[in-house]
Design a protein around this motif. Structure first.
Motif, short mmCIF file in Angstrom:
data_model
loop_
_atom_site.label_atom_id
_atom_site.label_comp_id
_atom_site.label_asym_id
_atom_site.label_seq_id
_atom_site.Cartn_x
_atom_site.Cartn_y
_atom_site.Cartn_z
N PHE A 1 0.73 -1.09 0.04
CA PHE A 1 0.02 0.13 -0.11
C PHE A 1 0.77 1.25 0.11
N THR B 1 2.86 2.01 -3.18
CA THR B 1 2.03 2.47 -4.30
C THR B 1 1.76 3.83 -3.99
N ILE B 2 1.16 4.37 -2.81
CA ILE B 2 0.73 5.86 -2.58
C ILE B 2 1.99 6.81 -2.51
#
Length: 65
Positions: free
Chosen positions: A57, A60-61
């Motif tokens: 996560f 990805t961000i």
């Protein structure tokens, strides 16, 4: 030690941030699981899964540049 060797990093700042945030998420998930079920193996497995998901996560961000 030459100046070139002194400037090398073990890991990047971005990677360190991702790992630190994932560790915080894993500790939180493991702690909540342990407080709920009083099962240490279950808490460790939950924390490990949360760590892996958090790495994906946050990778990805968090921007690469």
């Amino acid at each position: 030690m030459s100046s070139k060797q002194a400037d090398t990093k073990l890991i990047s700042t971005r990677s360190a941030l991702i790992m630190a945030l994932a560790l915080i998420a894993a500790i939180g998930a493991g702690l909540l699981t342990y407080l709920s079920n009083h099962s240490l193996p279950g808490a460790v497995l939950t924390g490990g899964g949360a760590w892996a998901a958090a790495v994906i996560f946050f990778n990805t961000i968090i921007g690469k540049d």
